[in-house]
Write an enzyme that holds these catalytic residues in place. Structure first.
Site, PDB file in Angstrom:
ATOM      1  N   LYS A 188       4.219   2.074  -2.563  1.00  0.00           N
ATOM      2  CA  LYS A 188       4.786   3.136  -3.042  1.00  0.00           C
ATOM      3  C   LYS A 188       6.004   3.487  -2.705  1.00  0.00           C
ATOM      4  O   LYS A 188       7.149   3.724  -3.355  1.00  0.00           O
ATOM      5  CB  LYS A 188       3.856   4.419  -2.692  1.00  0.00           C
ATOM      6  CG  LYS A 188       2.243   4.235  -2.844  1.00  0.00           C
ATOM      7  CD  LYS A 188       1.555   5.633  -2.561  1.00  0.00           C
ATOM      8  CE  LYS A 188       0.108   5.209  -2.040  1.00  0.00           C
ATOM      9  NZ  LYS A 188      -0.727   4.651  -2.687  1.00  0.00           N
TER      10      LYS A 188
ATOM     11  N   SER B  44       0.769  -1.363   0.131  1.00  0.00           N
ATOM     12  CA  SER B  44      -0.129  -0.064   0.112  1.00  0.00           C
ATOM     13  C   SER B  44       0.849   1.315  -0.009  1.00  0.00           C
ATOM     14  O   SER B  44       1.754   1.489  -0.771  1.00  0.00           O
ATOM     15  CB  SER B  44      -0.878  -0.119   1.336  1.00  0.00           C
ATOM     16  OG  SER B  44      -2.158   0.777   1.039  1.00  0.00           O
TER      17      SER B  44
ATOM     18  N   HIS C  19      -7.945  -5.653  -0.272  1.00  0.00           N
ATOM     19  CA  HIS C  19      -6.829  -4.849   0.334  1.00  0.00           C
ATOM     20  C   HIS C  19      -5.900  -5.347   1.464  1.00  0.00           C
ATOM     21  O   HIS C  19      -6.343  -5.183   2.540  1.00  0.00           O
ATOM     22  CB  HIS C  19      -7.184  -3.422   0.386  1.00  0.00           C
ATOM     23  CG  HIS C  19      -6.018  -2.532   0.556  1.00  0.00           C
ATOM     24  ND1 HIS C  19      -5.049  -2.368  -0.438  1.00  0.00           N
ATOM     25  CD2 HIS C  19      -5.538  -1.871   1.397  1.00  0.00           C
ATOM     26  CE1 HIS C  19      -3.960  -1.319  -0.131  1.00  0.00           C
ATOM     27  NE2 HIS C  19      -4.337  -1.020   1.056  1.00  0.00           N
TER      28      HIS C  19
ATOM     29  N   TRP D  55      -9.938   0.511  -5.235  1.00  0.00           N
ATOM     30  CA  TRP D  55      -9.187   2.018  -5.159  1.00  0.00           C
ATOM     31  C   TRP D  55      -7.748   2.054  -5.408  1.00  0.00           C
ATOM     32  O   TRP D  55      -7.379   2.917  -6.045  1.00  0.00           O
ATOM     33  CB  TRP D  55      -9.332   1.922  -3.418  1.00  0.00           C
ATOM     34  CG  TRP D  55      -8.858   3.417  -3.223  1.00  0.00           C
ATOM     35  CD1 TRP D  55      -8.051   3.611  -2.034  1.00  0.00           C
ATOM     36  CD2 TRP D  55      -9.357   4.649  -3.155  1.00  0.00           C
ATOM     37  NE1 TRP D  55      -7.886   4.807  -1.629  1.00  0.00           N
ATOM     38  CE2 TRP D  55      -8.615   5.552  -2.519  1.00  0.00           C
ATOM     39  CE3 TRP D  55     -10.218   5.276  -4.119  1.00  0.00           C
ATOM     40  CZ2 TRP D  55      -8.978   6.785  -2.454  1.00  0.00           C
ATOM     41  CZ3 TRP D  55     -10.534   6.444  -4.014  1.00  0.00           C
ATOM     42  CH2 TRP D  55      -9.913   7.316  -3.277  1.00  0.00           C
TER      43      TRP D  55
HETATM   44  C1  GCU Z   1      -5.458   5.062   1.618  1.00  0.00           C
HETATM   45  C2  GCU Z   1      -4.723   5.620   0.484  1.00  0.00           C
HETATM   46  C3  GCU Z   1      -3.865   4.834  -0.378  1.00  0.00           C
HETATM   47  C4  GCU Z   1      -2.817   4.041   0.269  1.00  0.00           C
HETATM   48  C5  GCU Z   1      -3.585   3.309   1.488  1.00  0.00           C
HETATM   49  C6  GCU Z   1      -2.978   2.456   2.442  1.00  0.00           C
HETATM   50  O1  GCU Z   1      -6.344   4.019   0.892  1.00  0.00           O
HETATM   51  O2  GCU Z   1      -5.520   6.478  -0.369  1.00  0.00           O
HETATM   52  O3  GCU Z   1      -3.346   5.488  -1.328  1.00  0.00           O
HETATM   53  O4  GCU Z   1      -2.215   3.313  -0.456  1.00  0.00           O
HETATM   54  O5  GCU Z   1      -4.451   3.988   2.187  1.00  0.00           O
HETATM   55  O6  GCU Z   1      -1.479   2.877   2.799  1.00  0.00           O
HETATM   56  O7  GCU Z   1      -3.466   1.651   2.938  1.00  0.00           O
END
Ligand code: GCU
Length: 438
Positions: free
Chosen positions: A279, A275, A416, A366
């Site tokens: 990144k 998540s 997720h 998402w």
């Molecule tokens: C939120 C955010 C995402 C991210 C996520 C996470 O949903 O919008 O961009 O990847 O959190 O880190 O779980």
């Protein structure tokens, strides 16, 4: 009808201060965003194989000397901020013990820089039992940052608690940003240590909150002011590093220490992230080519997913909800994704020609699973320059069916999260991609 704005505001605050829980199956993401494939529209991605002068790049040398530096500088300036300089790393309070199933456990507090005020990060490392590996064998190693503190990642009672800020979270039961004993093991599903170690890997982790607390007002409390960067958001320059850049720096400093250990193979350290930390793993691997392989798990917007595809999270939403993750200039691309001089295939290509694995989850709309896959397809020319096969397909695979060669991809069924099945596939891929060559 209920007004939407206040609801959204509550949702954003919650998102900023808590560990993201497993999303419910029927809920792809917040309201007001596109989850309909037929509404994505058409787009053209920036050409990947070009140098700073716009000339086509056709050789590995051209990639290394022209295209890659050009893209890296652009990603620094426009999205993640400047890459932070290395500092000396000193291991303190080192503990060596025996963990579950006879695994060797090492804990170390790494001091980053000189002097008693230099920041620290606490690393937890597991290795196979000494008699399970040949003498002098150096282990391939998975390294990832965690959300809840090292003690939340495993039930091992000897694992030390974080001393600083940790995010609140349903899974960990933390409500006051303070680590607690009761969280021990609550996120263990996310790190199948025994499986990885059983497969012949070492595996290390650290809390992502050690150096930059993950909240919109985190900058003053982060390590950045102490490193000569802005103390407040108001003072931050357009290309000032943010939380993702700081977390990536943490990963590189942990790598500095890992490569000093005789048990670890310095040429086979794999950076993994889920998540927002996916990144981060991509950005860490982009800036630090010592990472031998990069794994992005459900990193979505600002990670592996193409921004030009209007599906799921957008640059506008991410820079509003999480302004501290990126450099200030990134917010300028909100609503202008089609004009961005790069897209996320460029970030993925920064790993080339090293092996890259991109993972999605089918219900995690998402994060735009298809957009993550298509970014990997679009990044492939960078691997082909080196004579590597990349993904080898442009057909979106069925759930739970890994594909690829030097780029691996899967879309796991479910929501997720990062679970044992994902890690098993990363290890399958690493077994092949990092096998010592004769
Ligand atoms: C939120 C955010 C995402 C991210 C996520 C996470 O949903 O919008 O961009 O990847 O959190 O880190 O779980």
């Amino acid at each position: 009808m209920r007004p939407r704005a206040p609801f959204l505001a509550v949702a954003l605050v919650a998102a900023m201060t808590t560990i993201p829980p497993r999303s419910a199956a029927a809920q792809p993401g917040p309201d007001g965003f596109n989850y309909d494939e037929s509404k994505v529209g058409t787009y053209t991605l920036p050409e990947l194989l070009v140098g700073p002068d716009g000339a086509a790049v056709t050789t590995p040398e051209g990639w290394r000397t022209a295209a890659r530096p050009r893209w890296l500088a652009l990603l620094e300036a426009e999205a993640y901020g400047r890459i932070l300089e290395p500092v000396p790393v000193t291991a303190e309070a080192v503990e060596r013990g025996t963990g579950p199933d006879g695994m060797r456990r090492v804990q170390a507090r790494l001091r980053l820089g000189h002097g008693p005020d230099a920041p620290t990060t606490e690393v937890l490392l597991y290795l196979p039992a000494a008699d399970a590996v040949p003498t002098d064998h150096r282990l391939p190693t998975f390294l990832h940052l965690n959300f809840g503190g090292n003690h939340a990642e495993t039930a091992d009672p000897a694992v030390r608690l974080p001393r600083g800020w940790v995010p609140n979270g349903k899974d960990t039961g933390v409500t006051d940003n303070t680590a607690r004993e009761a969280s021990r093991g609550t996120l263990a599903r996310r790190w199948p240590v025994a499986r990885l170690v059983g497969r012949g890997y070492a595996t290390a982790t650290a809390s992502y909150a050690d150096l930059f607390p993950d909240r919109a007002d985190g900058r003053p409390a982060s390590v950045l002011p102490g490193m000569g960067y802005a103390a407040t958001d108001a003072e931050a320059r357009p290309d000032e590093p943010g939380a993702i850049a700081t977390w990536a720096w943490q990963l590189s400093r942990i790598l500095d220490w890992l490569v000093t250990l005789p048990e670890i193979d310095p040429r086979r350290v794999i950076v993994v992230g889920h998540s927002r930390l996916g990144k981060t793993a991509l950005w860490a691997g982009a800036g630090d080519e010592r990472f031998a392989m990069v794994v992005s798990n459900e990193s979505g917007c600002g990670g592996a997913a193409l921004e030009r595809r209007d599906f799921g999270e957008t640059v506008k939403r991410i820079t509003t909800a999480f302004p501290h993750w990126f450099c200030p200039r990134y917010a300028g691309w909100a609503d202008r994704a089609a004009e961005m001089p790069f897209d996320q295939h460029v970030l993925l290509a920064m790993t080339a020609p090293r092996p890259l694995y991109v993972a999605s989850a089918a219900e995690d709309l998402w994060a735009d699973p298809r957009g993550e896959f298509l970014a990997a397809v679009a990044a492939e020319p960078a691997w082909r320059l080196f004579g590597r096969a990349g993904l080898g397909t442009d057909a979106f695979p069925a759930p739970d069916t890994p594909v690829g060669h030097s780029i691996g991809y899967h879309v796991r069924s479910g929501a997720h999260d990062i679970v044992e099945w994902d890690w098993e596939r990363f290890a399958d891929f690493a077994d092949r991609a990092l096998a010592p060559r004769p």
